[in-house]
Write a protein that holds these residues in place. Structure first.
Motif, PDB file in Angstrom:
ATOM      1  N   LEU A   1       1.101 -20.676   1.050  1.00 38.66           N
ATOM      2  CA  LEU A   1       1.315 -18.564   0.702  1.00 38.66           C
ATOM      3  C   LEU A   1       1.442 -18.163  -0.872  1.00 38.66           C
ATOM      4  N   SER A   2       1.244 -17.576  -1.231  1.00 36.81           N
ATOM      5  CA  SER A   2       1.285 -16.834  -2.560  1.00 36.81           C
ATOM      6  C   SER A   2       2.389 -15.407  -2.986  1.00 36.81           C
ATOM      7  N   VAL A   3       3.318 -14.862  -2.991  1.00 37.29           N
ATOM      8  CA  VAL A   3       4.081 -13.412  -2.768  1.00 37.29           C
ATOM      9  C   VAL A   3       4.463 -13.656  -4.255  1.00 37.29           C
ATOM     10  N   GLN A   4       4.016 -12.166  -4.198  1.00 34.30           N
ATOM     11  CA  GLN A   4       4.727 -11.245  -5.737  1.00 34.30           C
ATOM     12  C   GLN A   4       5.465 -10.303  -5.180  1.00 34.30           C
ATOM     13  N   THR A   5       6.519 -10.211  -5.637  1.00 37.18           N
ATOM     14  CA  THR A   5       7.088  -9.147  -4.912  1.00 37.18           C
ATOM     15  C   THR A   5       8.792  -9.285  -6.356  1.00 37.18           C
TER      16      THR A   5
ATOM     17  N   SER B   1       7.765  -4.647   3.962  1.00 37.00           N
ATOM     18  CA  SER B   1       7.267  -2.986   4.040  1.00 37.00           C
ATOM     19  C   SER B   1       8.486  -3.140   2.852  1.00 37.00           C
ATOM     20  N   CYS B   2       8.341  -1.782   2.109  1.00 36.66           N
ATOM     21  CA  CYS B   2       8.939  -1.395   1.106  1.00 36.66           C
ATOM     22  C   CYS B   2       9.877  -2.756   0.040  1.00 36.66           C
ATOM     23  N   ASN B   3       8.146  -2.811  -0.697  1.00 34.21           N
ATOM     24  CA  ASN B   3       8.930  -4.502  -1.463  1.00 34.21           C
ATOM     25  C   ASN B   3       7.389  -3.753  -2.495  1.00 34.21           C
ATOM     26  N   SER B   4       7.886  -4.555  -3.670  1.00 35.46           N
ATOM     27  CA  SER B   4       6.968  -3.955  -4.406  1.00 35.46           C
ATOM     28  C   SER B   4       5.551  -5.342  -4.146  1.00 35.46           C
ATOM     29  N   LEU B   5       5.455  -5.532  -3.577  1.00 37.58           N
ATOM     30  CA  LEU B   5       4.327  -6.310  -3.414  1.00 37.58           C
ATOM     31  C   LEU B   5       3.064  -5.525  -4.163  1.00 37.58           C
ATOM     32  N   THR B   6       1.893  -6.493  -5.159  1.00 37.62           N
ATOM     33  CA  THR B   6       0.887  -6.971  -5.568  1.00 37.62           C
ATOM     34  C   THR B   6      -0.252  -7.812  -5.009  1.00 37.62           C
ATOM     35  N   GLY B   7      -1.476  -7.700  -5.593  1.00 39.99           N
ATOM     36  CA  GLY B   7      -2.600  -8.309  -5.438  1.00 39.99           C
ATOM     37  C   GLY B   7      -2.996  -7.816  -4.231  1.00 39.99           C
ATOM     38  N   GLU B   8      -3.661  -8.488  -3.505  1.00 34.70           N
ATOM     39  CA  GLU B   8      -4.670  -9.274  -2.558  1.00 34.70           C
ATOM     40  C   GLU B   8      -3.617  -9.727  -1.346  1.00 34.70           C
ATOM     41  N   ILE B   9      -4.308  -9.212  -0.105  1.00 36.34           N
ATOM     42  CA  ILE B   9      -4.065 -10.253   1.383  1.00 36.34           C
ATOM     43  C   ILE B   9      -3.788 -11.363   1.877  1.00 36.34           C
TER      44      ILE B   9
ATOM     45  N   LEU C   1       0.219  -3.432  13.985  1.00 38.11           N
ATOM     46  CA  LEU C   1      -0.541  -3.710  11.906  1.00 38.11           C
ATOM     47  C   LEU C   1      -0.386  -2.204  11.212  1.00 38.11           C
ATOM     48  N   ASP C   2       1.136  -2.656  10.589  1.00 38.78           N
ATOM     49  CA  ASP C   2       1.321  -2.426   9.746  1.00 38.78           C
ATOM     50  C   ASP C   2       0.787  -2.134   8.460  1.00 38.78           C
ATOM     51  N   LEU C   3      -0.797  -1.239   7.445  1.00 32.68           N
ATOM     52  CA  LEU C   3      -0.744  -1.814   6.340  1.00 32.68           C
ATOM     53  C   LEU C   3      -0.617  -0.494   5.658  1.00 32.68           C
ATOM     54  N   SER C   4      -0.094   0.504   5.179  1.00 33.16           N
ATOM     55  CA  SER C   4      -0.487   1.900   5.096  1.00 33.16           C
ATOM     56  C   SER C   4       0.698   2.125   3.764  1.00 33.16           C
ATOM     57  N   GLN C   5       0.127   3.001   3.507  1.00 33.54           N
ATOM     58  CA  GLN C   5       1.766   3.401   1.759  1.00 33.54           C
ATOM     59  C   GLN C   5       0.830   2.261   1.100  1.00 33.54           C
ATOM     60  N   ASN C   6      -0.610   1.651   0.594  1.00 32.67           N
ATOM     61  CA  ASN C   6      -0.853   0.499  -0.190  1.00 32.67           C
ATOM     62  C   ASN C   6      -2.245   0.804  -1.224  1.00 32.67           C
ATOM     63  N   LYS C   7      -2.558  -0.047  -1.829  1.00 30.77           N
ATOM     64  CA  LYS C   7      -3.666   0.478  -2.333  1.00 30.77           C
ATOM     65  C   LYS C   7      -5.014   0.062  -1.762  1.00 30.77           C
ATOM     66  N   LEU C   8      -4.803  -0.640  -0.730  1.00 33.61           N
ATOM     67  CA  LEU C   8      -6.911  -1.393  -0.532  1.00 33.61           C
ATOM     68  C   LEU C   8      -7.657  -0.784  -0.086  1.00 33.61           C
ATOM     69  N   SER C   9      -8.810  -1.219  -0.218  1.00 35.91           N
ATOM     70  CA  SER C   9     -10.434  -0.649  -0.429  1.00 35.91           C
ATOM     71  C   SER C   9     -11.163  -1.088   0.429  1.00 35.91           C
ATOM     72  N   GLY C  10     -11.871  -0.652   0.419  1.00 39.38           N
ATOM     73  CA  GLY C  10     -13.201  -1.419   0.782  1.00 39.38           C
ATOM     74  C   GLY C  10     -13.748  -0.423   2.126  1.00 39.38           C
TER      75      GLY C  10
END
Length: 224
Positions: free
Chosen positions: A4-8, A30-38, A75-84
């Protein structure tokens, strides 16, 4: 064993996805600088009850297998850049008591059914606020009304009936049909012979019918 790779915060953290993570009951990044896909592998955490990945910069789509996380309560995925689109499998989370997908770039019809229809009963649209592409209950945006093809059909059906166009088409069809019959009789000798024979036959039948009816009428008049 999976990775599991996490970019932060500019660093890439690697987690071995084995027995240890399988027993996690809560993840709060939450409240980090995570990027990329889940990561898709995160849906294998069968014991996870709370997952909070809000206020990051996560992109891509919500994993379609998220419905397999049957123990998930929050489940909280708010305030991201998720699409689809929102995965329809989300409705399989029968233990879900809190959901927040607000302020992303999600689109499409919001899934419904089972537990999803009971969440945040006072104002369920707050779970999806900030996603302009979402439609259907509980948001006040009709999916069918956003379809340009449906709008075109509705507009065409609302047009007023034009009698001039109707009669013009009717006359044009009659003329074309008559001309085709005329051409067929003109160039087809066998058709022309059959047509005149039929005409003579019908004429004789009509003549006999009229004569008989007239004679019967005259006889009845004379008797009276």
């Amino acid at each position: 064993m999976h990775i599991l790779s996490v970019q932060t915060k500019g660093q890439q953290l690697i987690y071995l996805f084995g027995r240890t993570l399988a027993y996690f009951v809560s993840i709060d990044l939450s409240c980090n600088s995570l990027t990329g896909e889940i990561p898709t592998y995160i849906t294998s955490l069968a014991a996870l009850m709370n997952m909070n990945l809000s206020s990051n910069q996560l992109s891509g789509e919500i994993p379609s297998m998220i419905g397999t996380m049957q123990s998930l309560v929050s489940l909280d995925l708010s305030q991201n850049k998720l699409s689809g689109e929102i995965p329809s499998s989300l409705s399989n989370l029968t233990s879900l008591a809190a959901l927040n997908l607000s302020y992303n770039s999600l689109s499409g019809r919001i899934p419904s059914g089972r537990q999803l229809d009971t969440l945040n009963s006072e104002n369920p649209s707050l779970m999806y606020i900030g996603n302009n592409g979402l439609c259907g209950p509980p948001v006040h945006k009709n999916c069918s009304g956003n379809d340009p093809f449906i709008q075109g059909d509705v507009a065409n059906s609302n047009q007023k009936f034009d009698p001039l166009t109707f009669y013009f088409g009717l006359v044009l069809g009659f003329v074309v049909g008559l001309w085709m019959v005329f051409c067929a009789l003109l160039f087809k000798k066998t058709w022309r012979i059959a047509y005149f024979r039929l005409f003579d036959k019908v004429y004789d039948q009509v003549y006999v019918f009229v004569v008989v009816k007239w004679a019967s009428f005259a006889e009845n008049t004379a008797v009276e």
